[in-house]
Design a protein around this motif. Structure first.
Motif, PDB file in Angstrom:
ATOM      1  N   TYR A 131       0.842  -1.195   0.000  1.00  0.00           N
ATOM      2  CA  TYR A 131       0.000   0.000   0.000  1.00  0.00           C
ATOM      3  C   TYR A 131       0.878   1.246   0.000  1.00  0.00           C
ATOM      4  CZ  TYR A 131      -4.232  -2.682   0.706  1.00  0.00           C
ATOM      5  OH  TYR A 131      -5.292  -3.542   0.533  1.00  0.00           O
ATOM      6  N   TYR A 132       0.545   2.155  -0.910  1.00  0.00           N
ATOM      7  CA  TYR A 132       1.301   3.388  -1.077  1.00  0.00           C
ATOM      8  C   TYR A 132       0.439   4.605  -0.776  1.00  0.00           C
ATOM      9  CZ  TYR A 132       4.581   0.475  -3.722  1.00  0.00           C
ATOM     10  OH  TYR A 132       5.463  -0.507  -4.115  1.00  0.00           O
ATOM     11  N   CYS A 133       1.053   5.550  -0.111  1.00  0.00           N
ATOM     12  CA  CYS A 133       0.442   6.845   0.140  1.00  0.00           C
ATOM     13  C   CYS A 133       0.950   7.823  -0.924  1.00  0.00           C
ATOM     14  CB  CYS A 133       0.852   7.315   1.538  1.00  0.00           C
ATOM     15  SG  CYS A 133       0.417   8.988   1.962  1.00  0.00           S
ATOM     16  N   ALA A 134       0.100   8.753  -1.333  1.00  0.00           N
ATOM     17  CA  ALA A 134       0.492   9.712  -2.358  1.00  0.00           C
ATOM     18  C   ALA A 134      -0.105  11.082  -2.070  1.00  0.00           C
ATOM     19  CB  ALA A 134       0.042   9.238  -3.730  1.00  0.00           C
ATOM     20  N   ALA A 135       0.613  12.116  -2.497  1.00  0.00           N
ATOM     21  CA  ALA A 135       0.157  13.501  -2.330  1.00  0.00           C
ATOM     22  C   ALA A 135       0.115  14.182  -3.686  1.00  0.00           C
ATOM     23  CB  ALA A 135       1.092  14.264  -1.399  1.00  0.00           C
TER      24      ALA A 135
END
Length: 124
Positions: free
Chosen positions: A94-98
């Motif tokens: 799982y990746y977080c992105a902005a």
């Protein structure tokens, strides 16, 4: 430059819960849309959830709707993904992105910064 660090992944049995966290290195992320994506080997990165900069709008992939909840605490530069009723098919990194802009994005190409990912494994 914005750095994102995810945490909270791990091994859980089907039906269990996990909460992922993503901490940003700068308070300016409060003006960014934030998203969670996931990826399994051999597959493209898949949209999971997104939240607008202020937090008033959220969108979810159909596969996680009603089970996952995205939220953010701008005072802590942190976005969360609460995952309930986990299934083996939720297993992924799982990746977080902005992404610059206040609106939530489902397209990974709209995001400017990415974390390193955290592994979630759901056993049957």
């Amino acid at each position: 430059q914005v750095q994102l660090v995810e945490s909270g992944g791990g091994l859980v049995q089907a039906g269990g819960s996990l909460r992922l966290s993503c901490v940003a290195s700068t308070r300016s992320v409060s003006t960014y849309a934030m998203g969670w994506f996931r990826q399994t080997p051999g597959k493209e990165r898949e949209f999971v959830a997104t939240i607008s900069a202020i937090g008033g709008s959220t969108y979810y992939a159909d596969s996680v709707k009603s089970r996952f909840t995205i939220s953010r605490d701008n005072a802590k530069n942190t976005v969360y993904l609460q995952m309930n009723s986990l299934k083996p098919e939720d297993t992924a990194v799982y990746y977080c992105a902005a992404g610059r802009g206040t609106y939530p994005y489902t397209d990974s190409g709209k995001y400017n910064y990415w974390g390193q990912g955290t592994q979630v494994t759901v056993s049957s």
